[in-house]
Write a protein that holds these residues in place. Structure first.
Motif, PDB file in Angstrom:
ATOM      1  N   ASN A  85     -26.794  33.709  50.883  1.00  0.00           N
ATOM      2  CA  ASN A  85     -27.256  35.069  51.536  1.00  0.00           C
ATOM      3  C   ASN A  85     -26.341  36.339  51.235  1.00  0.00           C
ATOM      4  OD1 ASN A  85     -28.973  37.056  52.663  1.00  0.00           O
ATOM      5  ND2 ASN A  85     -28.572  36.494  54.517  1.00  0.00           N
ATOM      6  N   ILE A  86     -25.937  36.534  49.952  1.00  0.00           N
ATOM      7  CA  ILE A  86     -24.965  37.332  49.487  1.00  0.00           C
ATOM      8  C   ILE A  86     -25.756  38.309  48.592  1.00  0.00           C
ATOM      9  CG2 ILE A  86     -22.574  37.518  48.451  1.00  0.00           C
ATOM     10  CD1 ILE A  86     -22.202  34.632  48.617  1.00  0.00           C
ATOM     11  N   LYS A  87     -25.433  39.712  48.982  1.00  0.00           N
ATOM     12  CA  LYS A  87     -25.736  40.816  48.114  1.00  0.00           C
ATOM     13  C   LYS A  87     -24.586  40.870  46.680  1.00  0.00           C
ATOM     14  CE  LYS A  87     -27.425  45.429  47.454  1.00  0.00           C
ATOM     15  NZ  LYS A  87     -26.495  45.785  46.411  1.00  0.00           N
ATOM     16  N   ILE A  88     -25.180  40.856  45.584  1.00  0.00           N
ATOM     17  CA  ILE A  88     -24.267  40.870  44.422  1.00  0.00           C
ATOM     18  C   ILE A  88     -24.378  42.088  43.299  1.00  0.00           C
ATOM     19  CG2 ILE A  88     -24.226  39.673  42.106  1.00  0.00           C
ATOM     20  CD1 ILE A  88     -23.330  37.936  44.455  1.00  0.00           C
ATOM     21  N   ASN A  89     -23.192  42.801  43.284  1.00  0.00           N
ATOM     22  CA  ASN A  89     -23.191  43.788  42.350  1.00  0.00           C
ATOM     23  C   ASN A  89     -22.275  43.548  41.322  1.00  0.00           C
ATOM     24  OD1 ASN A  89     -24.449  45.377  44.735  1.00  0.00           O
ATOM     25  ND2 ASN A  89     -22.540  45.455  45.616  1.00  0.00           N
ATOM     26  N   ILE A  90     -22.920  43.546  40.188  1.00  0.00           N
ATOM     27  CA  ILE A  90     -22.071  43.333  38.912  1.00  0.00           C
ATOM     28  C   ILE A  90     -21.567  44.377  38.086  1.00  0.00           C
ATOM     29  CG2 ILE A  90     -21.992  41.839  37.016  1.00  0.00           C
ATOM     30  CD1 ILE A  90     -23.587  39.668  38.478  1.00  0.00           C
ATOM     31  N   TYR A  91     -20.696  44.763  37.586  1.00  0.00           N
ATOM     32  CA  TYR A  91     -20.274  45.622  36.711  1.00  0.00           C
ATOM     33  C   TYR A  91     -19.549  45.176  35.362  1.00  0.00           C
ATOM     34  CZ  TYR A  91     -20.804  48.619  40.808  1.00  0.00           C
ATOM     35  OH  TYR A  91     -21.291  49.333  42.013  1.00  0.00           O
ATOM     36  N   SER A  92     -20.122  45.541  34.155  1.00  0.00           N
ATOM     37  CA  SER A  92     -19.795  44.631  32.892  1.00  0.00           C
ATOM     38  C   SER A  92     -19.805  45.755  31.566  1.00  0.00           C
ATOM     39  CB  SER A  92     -20.628  43.456  32.714  1.00  0.00           C
ATOM     40  OG  SER A  92     -20.393  42.744  31.751  1.00  0.00           O
ATOM     41  N   PRO A  93     -18.371  45.815  31.309  1.00  0.00           N
ATOM     42  CA  PRO A  93     -18.411  46.496  29.919  1.00  0.00           C
ATOM     43  C   PRO A  93     -18.752  45.516  28.779  1.00  0.00           C
ATOM     44  CG  PRO A  93     -16.247  45.796  30.523  1.00  0.00           C
ATOM     45  CD  PRO A  93     -17.186  45.174  31.534  1.00  0.00           C
ATOM     46  N   GLU A  94     -19.715  46.164  27.541  1.00  0.00           N
ATOM     47  CA  GLU A  94     -19.553  45.567  26.388  1.00  0.00           C
ATOM     48  C   GLU A  94     -19.688  46.502  25.344  1.00  0.00           C
ATOM     49  OE1 GLU A  94     -19.805  42.314  25.216  1.00  0.00           O
ATOM     50  OE2 GLU A  94     -19.643  43.523  23.382  1.00  0.00           O
ATOM     51  N   PHE A  95     -18.757  46.563  24.272  1.00  0.00           N
ATOM     52  CA  PHE A  95     -18.996  47.780  23.256  1.00  0.00           C
ATOM     53  C   PHE A  95     -19.644  47.274  22.315  1.00  0.00           C
ATOM     54  CE2 PHE A  95     -14.715  46.515  21.259  1.00  0.00           C
ATOM     55  CZ  PHE A  95     -14.996  45.127  20.689  1.00  0.00           C
ATOM     56  N   ASP A  96     -20.339  46.156  22.067  1.00  0.00           N
ATOM     57  CA  ASP A  96     -21.169  45.798  20.749  1.00  0.00           C
ATOM     58  C   ASP A  96     -22.765  45.741  21.211  1.00  0.00           C
ATOM     59  OD1 ASP A  96     -22.616  44.506  18.649  1.00  0.00           O
ATOM     60  OD2 ASP A  96     -21.047  42.898  18.703  1.00  0.00           O
ATOM     61  N   LYS A  97     -22.999  47.287  20.751  1.00  0.00           N
ATOM     62  CA  LYS A  97     -24.631  47.478  21.003  1.00  0.00           C
ATOM     63  C   LYS A  97     -25.557  46.632  20.364  1.00  0.00           C
ATOM     64  CE  LYS A  97     -27.332  50.310  23.130  1.00  0.00           C
ATOM     65  NZ  LYS A  97     -28.758  49.886  22.945  1.00  0.00           N
ATOM     66  N   GLU A  98     -25.145  46.347  18.881  1.00  0.00           N
ATOM     67  CA  GLU A  98     -26.170  45.462  18.311  1.00  0.00           C
ATOM     68  C   GLU A  98     -26.525  44.211  18.995  1.00  0.00           C
ATOM     69  OE1 GLU A  98     -25.696  46.663  13.478  1.00  0.00           O
ATOM     70  OE2 GLU A  98     -23.946  45.741  14.581  1.00  0.00           O
ATOM     71  N   LEU A  99     -25.340  43.656  19.612  1.00  0.00           N
ATOM     72  CA  LEU A  99     -25.418  42.270  20.147  1.00  0.00           C
ATOM     73  C   LEU A  99     -26.368  42.535  21.538  1.00  0.00           C
ATOM     74  CD1 LEU A  99     -24.201  39.431  20.993  1.00  0.00           C
ATOM     75  CD2 LEU A  99     -22.523  40.293  22.216  1.00  0.00           C
ATOM     76  N   LEU A 100     -26.010  43.638  22.182  1.00  0.00           N
ATOM     77  CA  LEU A 100     -26.702  43.793  23.323  1.00  0.00           C
ATOM     78  C   LEU A 100     -28.563  44.240  22.946  1.00  0.00           C
ATOM     79  CD1 LEU A 100     -24.601  46.455  25.471  1.00  0.00           C
ATOM     80  CD2 LEU A 100     -25.136  44.017  26.045  1.00  0.00           C
ATOM     81  N   ASP A 101     -28.712  44.530  21.865  1.00  0.00           N
ATOM     82  CA  ASP A 101     -29.825  44.850  21.523  1.00  0.00           C
ATOM     83  C   ASP A 101     -30.539  43.495  20.935  1.00  0.00           C
ATOM     84  OD1 ASP A 101     -29.936  47.288  21.992  1.00  0.00           O
ATOM     85  OD2 ASP A 101     -29.452  48.068  19.995  1.00  0.00           O
ATOM     86  N   SER A 102     -29.766  42.517  20.374  1.00  0.00           N
ATOM     87  CA  SER A 102     -30.291  41.578  19.732  1.00  0.00           C
ATOM     88  C   SER A 102     -30.561  40.239  21.187  1.00  0.00           C
ATOM     89  CB  SER A 102     -29.424  40.581  18.915  1.00  0.00           C
ATOM     90  OG  SER A 102     -28.329  40.037  19.656  1.00  0.00           O
ATOM     91  N   LEU A 103     -30.242  40.568  22.047  1.00  0.00           N
ATOM     92  CA  LEU A 103     -30.435  39.610  23.179  1.00  0.00           C
ATOM     93  C   LEU A 103     -31.729  39.631  23.703  1.00  0.00           C
ATOM     94  CD1 LEU A 103     -27.078  40.217  25.325  1.00  0.00           C
ATOM     95  CD2 LEU A 103     -27.593  38.570  23.884  1.00  0.00           C
TER      96      LEU A 103
END
Ligand SMILES: C[S@@+](CC[C@H](N)C(=O)[O-])C[C@H]1O[C@@H](n2cnc3c(N)ncnc32)[C@H](O)[C@@H]1O
Length: 257
Positions: A85-103
């Protein structure tokens, strides 16, 4: 011309049956093929970090860097599977937009099936929020994001330090980088990383964090760093005396910007 599909279609099936990719730019796989993508994420980051903090009711997690999103998604999977029972807040950088789009078409493990809507929303908006989870992806440089988080006064309980290795991604392993990390840690925060290299450990240790070695059941040894000023007693954590290490190895040095 190389398009997104050509760059990222080289899906690799790792030894636990889950998929990863290979980065041409960094000349490295995103996960250990031998240890398995999901297994590596759970064994080296999620299980040690969440178990360390399992009595908390809310956790701020810094996921360095998003990559394919295994560490972020495996965190949700572990929390749900273990009915925590834990609220989770995740912060994550990623500079590769093409990679993100491919996901959007990446074949994730079946364990992540229930997160399909979260994955889709994250890729479209770089943001997801419901009553249990908040996830923010910053499309840009991780060092710049650390400044941004500092300015927003957000403090972290967990850091998954999962950049490519220091020989190809040095700026995310230096002493100065860990000074930025240290400035946004809560007391008692835990950093998990697959790197057990002495220069990496010195980069962390020189920022007044305690260094431990831990051997997960299903993977190679990892480094754990804790933001407290006493020696944490856990039968499975081996305290690493970095002063002694430096006396024995005079050439050992932290990595610098
Ligand atoms: C080993 S992968 C992360 C794997 C990820 N944790 C996962 O579970 O799928 C490292 C990632 O860091 C990203 N990266 C490298 N340097 C960066 C930087 N300076 N700022 C933001 N992202 C960076 C790369 O594009 C890559 O996606």
């Amino acid at each position: 011309m190389e398009n997104i599909n050509q760059l990222y279609q080289n899906k690799i099936i790792t030894n636990d049956g889950t998929n990863t990719l290979y980065s041409k730019k960094f000349d490295q796989h995103y996960h250990s093929v031998k240890e398995g993508a999901l297994n590596e994420s759970l064994s080296k980051h999620i299980i040690p970090a969440i178990e360390y903090h399992k009595n908390k009711t809310e956790l701020n997690i810094l996921d360095i860097c998003y990559g394919l999103g295994y560490n972020t998604l495996a965190t949700l999977y572990y929390i749900i599977k273990n009915k925590l029972n834990i609220k989770i807040n995740i912060y994550s950088p990623e500079f590769d937009k093409e990679l993100l789009d491919s996901l959007i078409s990446f074949q994730y493990p079946k364990e992540f099936d229930e997160f399909r809507n979260i994955i889709d929303e994250l890729i479209s908006n770089l943001y997801y929020e419901d009553e249990n989870y908040k996830i923010e992806i910053f499309n840009g440089d991780a060092r710049e994001y650390l400044e941004n988080l500092n300015n927003r006064n957000i403090k972290f309980d967990i850091v998954y330090q999962d950049a490519f290795s220091s020989d190809v991604n040095k700026m995310l392993w230096t002493q100065e980088y860990f000074t930025q990390i240290k400035s946004i840690l809560n007391k008692n925060a835990i950093i998990t990383t697959y790197s057990i290299a002495t220069p990496v450990r010195l980069s962390i240790y020189n920022n007044d964090l305690q260094i431990y070695e831990y051997k997960p059941d299903k993977s190679n040894k990892i480094t754990i760093a804790l933001n407290n000023n006493y020696i944490y007693q856990n039968i499975n954590y081996k305290y690493i005396d970095m002063e002694l290490k430096q006396r024995r190895n005079k050439t050992a040095k932290a990595i610098k910007d």
